[in-house]
Design a protein around this motif. Structure first.
Motif, PDB file in Angstrom:
ATOM      1  N   GLU A  52       0.809  -1.221   0.000  1.00 20.28           N
ATOM      2  CA  GLU A  52       0.000   0.000   0.000  1.00 20.28           C
ATOM      3  C   GLU A  52       0.841   1.270   0.000  1.00 20.28           C
ATOM      4  O   GLU A  52       0.485   2.249  -0.655  1.00 20.28           O
ATOM      5  CB  GLU A  52      -0.926   0.025   1.224  1.00 20.28           C
ATOM      6  N   ASP A  53       1.933   1.246   0.747  1.00 22.99           N
ATOM      7  CA  ASP A  53       2.713   2.468   0.962  1.00 22.99           C
ATOM      8  C   ASP A  53       3.898   2.579   0.022  1.00 22.99           C
ATOM      9  O   ASP A  53       4.577   1.587  -0.297  1.00 22.99           O
ATOM     10  CB  ASP A  53       3.237   2.510   2.406  1.00 22.99           C
ATOM     11  N   ASN A  54       4.145   3.825  -0.410  1.00 26.40           N
ATOM     12  CA  ASN A  54       5.380   4.152  -1.097  1.00 26.40           C
ATOM     13  C   ASN A  54       6.447   4.467  -0.057  1.00 26.40           C
ATOM     14  O   ASN A  54       6.151   5.020   1.004  1.00 26.40           O
ATOM     15  CB  ASN A  54       5.207   5.383  -1.991  1.00 26.40           C
ATOM     16  N   ILE A  55       7.683   4.138  -0.353  1.00 21.98           N
ATOM     17  CA  ILE A  55       8.808   4.529   0.498  1.00 21.98           C
ATOM     18  C   ILE A  55       9.693   5.487  -0.290  1.00 21.98           C
ATOM     19  O   ILE A  55      10.149   5.168  -1.392  1.00 21.98           O
ATOM     20  CB  ILE A  55       9.637   3.304   0.948  1.00 21.98           C
ATOM     21  N   VAL A  56       9.917   6.667   0.278  1.00 26.16           N
ATOM     22  CA  VAL A  56      10.826   7.648  -0.318  1.00 26.16           C
ATOM     23  C   VAL A  56      12.025   7.791   0.605  1.00 26.16           C
ATOM     24  O   VAL A  56      11.879   8.161   1.771  1.00 26.16           O
ATOM     25  CB  VAL A  56      10.138   9.015  -0.503  1.00 26.16           C
ATOM     26  N   VAL A  57      13.212   7.485   0.099  1.00 25.01           N
ATOM     27  CA  VAL A  57      14.436   7.564   0.900  1.00 25.01           C
ATOM     28  C   VAL A  57      15.411   8.485   0.198  1.00 25.01           C
ATOM     29  O   VAL A  57      15.732   8.285  -0.976  1.00 25.01           O
ATOM     30  CB  VAL A  57      15.073   6.172   1.090  1.00 25.01           C
ATOM     31  N   ILE A  58      15.886   9.505   0.901  1.00 24.04           N
ATOM     32  CA  ILE A  58      16.817  10.463   0.302  1.00 24.04           C
ATOM     33  C   ILE A  58      18.244  10.150   0.726  1.00 24.04           C
ATOM     34  O   ILE A  58      18.502   9.795   1.879  1.00 24.04           O
ATOM     35  CB  ILE A  58      16.441  11.923   0.669  1.00 24.04           C
ATOM     36  N   LYS A  60       4.667  -0.628  -1.895  1.00 30.73           N
ATOM     37  CA  LYS A  60       4.099  -0.505  -3.235  1.00 30.73           C
ATOM     38  C   LYS A  60       5.167  -0.023  -4.220  1.00 30.73           C
ATOM     39  O   LYS A  60       5.252  -0.504  -5.358  1.00 30.73           O
ATOM     40  CB  LYS A  60       2.926   0.478  -3.201  1.00 30.73           C
ATOM     41  N   LYS A  61       5.991   0.923  -3.762  1.00 33.07           N
ATOM     42  CA  LYS A  61       7.025   1.488  -4.621  1.00 33.07           C
ATOM     43  C   LYS A  61       8.169   2.001  -3.747  1.00 33.07           C
ATOM     44  O   LYS A  61       7.940   2.517  -2.656  1.00 33.07           O
ATOM     45  CB  LYS A  61       6.449   2.640  -5.461  1.00 33.07           C
ATOM     46  N   ILE A  62       9.394   1.856  -4.237  1.00 34.79           N
ATOM     47  CA  ILE A  62      10.575   2.404  -3.563  1.00 34.79           C
ATOM     48  C   ILE A  62      11.139   3.524  -4.430  1.00 34.79           C
ATOM     49  O   ILE A  62      11.440   3.311  -5.611  1.00 34.79           O
ATOM     50  CB  ILE A  62      11.657   1.331  -3.348  1.00 34.79           C
ATOM     51  N   ILE A  63      11.265   4.701  -3.860  1.00 40.44           N
ATOM     52  CA  ILE A  63      11.810   5.858  -4.579  1.00 40.44           C
ATOM     53  C   ILE A  63      13.070   6.304  -3.851  1.00 40.44           C
ATOM     54  O   ILE A  63      13.020   6.710  -2.689  1.00 40.44           O
ATOM     55  CB  ILE A  63      10.795   7.009  -4.631  1.00 40.44           C
ATOM     56  N   ILE A  64      14.201   6.189  -4.520  1.00 38.83           N
ATOM     57  CA  ILE A  64      15.475   6.638  -3.962  1.00 38.83           C
ATOM     58  C   ILE A  64      15.780   8.009  -4.557  1.00 38.83           C
ATOM     59  O   ILE A  64      15.797   8.180  -5.774  1.00 38.83           O
ATOM     60  CB  ILE A  64      16.617   5.661  -4.282  1.00 38.83           C
TER      61      ILE A  64
END
Length: 614
Positions: A430-436, A460-464
């Motif tokens: 369900e959740d997107n993960i945004v990691v900077i 649901k999605k990994i955004i680096i």
């Protein structure tokens, strides 16, 4: 020395301050450390230069433990405590250095400070620096042509011999001149030490240097100096009053150790030299100038500590400016997105990213209330105001080791064990993960550790997100990023060219590069830019997303990079962006990137910065 003992309660005031300054800048190098001291009032037959060096992450402690042991032993044999002029490492001039190797060499022989000995105090020379020279071969050839025979071919040894030989010549000229005026013995020695001028020596020596450098030095007779490259690539800050003159690579180190305000500290101008006589007189001179002032932006993004007032704000802005790209990636779904960061250097950019998201959410709340203000109930208003950006410390760094600056052979082994993850935060599928992160250089840590461990949470999605732009070109000025094959952006561009049947572009870049291999550095063109020309930044980022995906990961992955335009907006006074743009401020940079591509094409796993004879 008696003044400092009376005011600060210790004969070791200078030594203690040096220790604190080095600890506050430990981030700048973990491969070794060294210190040196000059005593101004030693009698003939007594040592007046002391040096100690050690290797490893604990080198600072090891060095000062040795110093403390020597002082303890000395004090036991001098119970009256009145022999400070003979005590080891208690002097008036101190130098400290933290080693961060940039050309693949290691060992105590390559650990600063470097020392050139002579029986004349004025001819003893001690050097330490933060630098890489892109044309060490030219300097080597010059000093060999003058009759010298250097015993080592690393750039530090070369410049030590170059400056040392010029110092010898200057002292000898004074010796001959003063003898003709009737000076002899102790009076001759004192007059030489008083009259020797380091400034013209440094100015003449450095006029052919190409690279980024801040170098500090001291002679056995009490002259001290610091000089900076004319492009302003490497940083240097100083503070001076009637008691102390101090120069460091990072401003907060001085602020903390001496309890100074930001405005008390000044930046040494690009191309300037600071020259200090043993009486404490200080002179700052402009040695060289350039119309291409390009302070290193990677210092601001990554290398320097974020506790500096300006760097802190710049890193926050870097994170904030990424907000629009991230919102687009998550389709503006804040309710199902968790924001986090990769410790520890990306934390400040994370705060800026959160600020950007908070601003966006506040705009949405305001809009919702204003558009429905006549029909909203109190409960509905409370529900709107209760919406929050979901921010968590999702990744945890277990090993206190920055794999980016450890030795090549250990990087891959360490990467798989560096990070862990916090469980129970993310809702599966369900959740997107945004990691900077502050930068993505090789992509090894992403693939082998970060994405691998995060994907276990089944988001649901990994955004680096990278707060720096795509690193595409090698550095040759003091940060260990030298081989094109190590850059995930370069690997992605090459992969795209091959997939699209454009091998001819790669071959043509090689042909052009090879054709100018033996040209003077001033005539070399950076043709490597043509590798990236066919693609947009997003196309290369999309390919990187594929390359860093672990084989057993089935989650959607996207990599978002900072733009160069936003980098300049966030760091307006540090526009040295050659890592990202390929626009090198010195001719030696183009020579290095040219050789780097030739090495890549010919499958030579060597650094493009070569020492003479390699």
């Amino acid at each position: 020395m008696a003044y400092y003992e009376k005011k600060y309660g210790s004969q070791r005031y200078g030594l203690n301050m040096l220790y604190l300054l080095m600890e506050k800048q430990h981030n700048r190098g973990q491969e070794g450390a060294g210190i040196a001291t000059v005593k101004l009032h030693a009698s003939p037959g007594e040592e007046y230069i002391f040096r100690e060096r050690a290797l490893g992450n604990g080198a600072i402690s090891e060095v000062f433990n040795v110093v403390n042991q020597q002082l303890a032993t000395f004090n036991q044999g001098n119970n009256n405590g009145n022999h400070i002029e003979k005590a080891p490492f208690l002097g008036e001039i101190y130098m400290g250095h933290l080693r961060y190797g940039t050309i693949g060499r290691s060992g105590i022989a390559y650990t600063h400070p470097f020392l050139r000995r002579n029986n004349w105090r004025s001819r003893n020379l001690c050097l330490a620096g933060n630098f890489n020279l892109a044309n060490v071969n030219e300097i080597f050839d010059q000093i060999v042509a003058e009759g010298q025979h250097p015993r080592h071919n690393a750039d530090t040894f070369i410049i030590l011999e170059q400056l040392g030989n010029m110092l010898d010549s200057a002292v000898e000229e004074l010796n001959v001149s003063l003898k003709s005026q009737g000076f002899t013995g102790e009076a001759l020695k004192e007059k030489i030490e008083h009259d020797i001028d380091i400034e013209p020596i440094v100015k003449e020596a450095t006029k052919i240097w190409d690279g980024g450098f801040v170098i500090t030095g001291m002679t056995g007779s009490g002259d001290a100096f610091v000089f900076r490259d004319q492009w302003g690539i490497r940083p240097a800050y100083y503070f001076a009053n009637d008691e102390i003159i101090v120069v460091t690579s990072e401003r907060p180190a001085m602020q903390t150790v001496f309890n100074l305000k930001t405005d008390d500290i000044h930046e040494l101008p690009a191309g300037a030299g600071m020259f200090i006589k043993k009486d404490g007189s200080l002179k700052i001179s402009q040695l060289h100038t350039s119309d291409k002032i390009a302070p290193c932006s990677f210092e601001r993004i990554y290398f320097s500590r974020g506790s500096d007032r300006d760097i802190y704000q710049e890193r926050k802005m870097l994170g904030k400016l990424l907000t629009p790209q991230i919102l687009e990636s998550i389709k503006y779904d804040l309710d199902h997105t968790v924001l986090s960061f990769i410790p520890n250097t990306a934390e400040v950019a994370y705060y800026g990213m959160m600020e950007g998201f908070d601003n966006y959410l506040n705009q949405q709340k305001t809009s919702a209330i204003l558009h429905q203000k006549k029909s909203l109930t109190e409960k509905e208003v409370e529900e709107i105001l209760a919406k929050r950006v979901r921010t968590e410390k999702l990744t945890v760094k277990d090993i206190k080791l920055r794999t980016f600056i450890t030795e090549d052979t250990n990087r891959n082994d360490l990467a798989a064990h560096v990070y862990d993850v916090t469980y129970g935060i993310v809702r599966e599928h369900e959740d997107n993960i945004v990691v900077i992160d502050d930068s993505i250089v090789r992509g090894t840590t992403l693939k082998q550790s970060i994405i691998k461990i995060i994907s276990r949470l089944n988001p649901k999605k990994i955004i680096i997100v990278s707060s720096s732009p795509q690193i595409r070109y090698p550095d040759c000025y003091g940060i260990d990023m030298s081989r094109l094959s190590e850059f995930i952006a370069f690997t992605a561009a090459i992969a795209l060219l091959k997939e699209q049947g454009r091998q001819a572009i790669i071959d043509e870049v090689y042909r052009k590069s090879k054709a100018q291999e033996n040209l003077p550095k001033e005539k070399v063109v950076n043709y490597v830019k043509e590798i990236y020309t066919p693609f947009t930044d997003k196309e290369i980022a999309a390919k990187i997303s594929q390359l860093v995906r672990p084989d057993d990961c089935h989650t959607d992955i996207e990599i978002i990079y900072q733009t160069i335009e936003n980098l300049h907006h966030a760091c307006p006074n540090h526009k040295g962006d050659w890592y990202f743009s390929g626009d090198y401020p010195t001719p030696g940079g183009n020579k290095i990137v040219n050789q780097a591509f030739i090495n890549y094409y010919e499958n030579k796993n060597t650094r493009p910065i070569k020492s003479p004879g390699e």
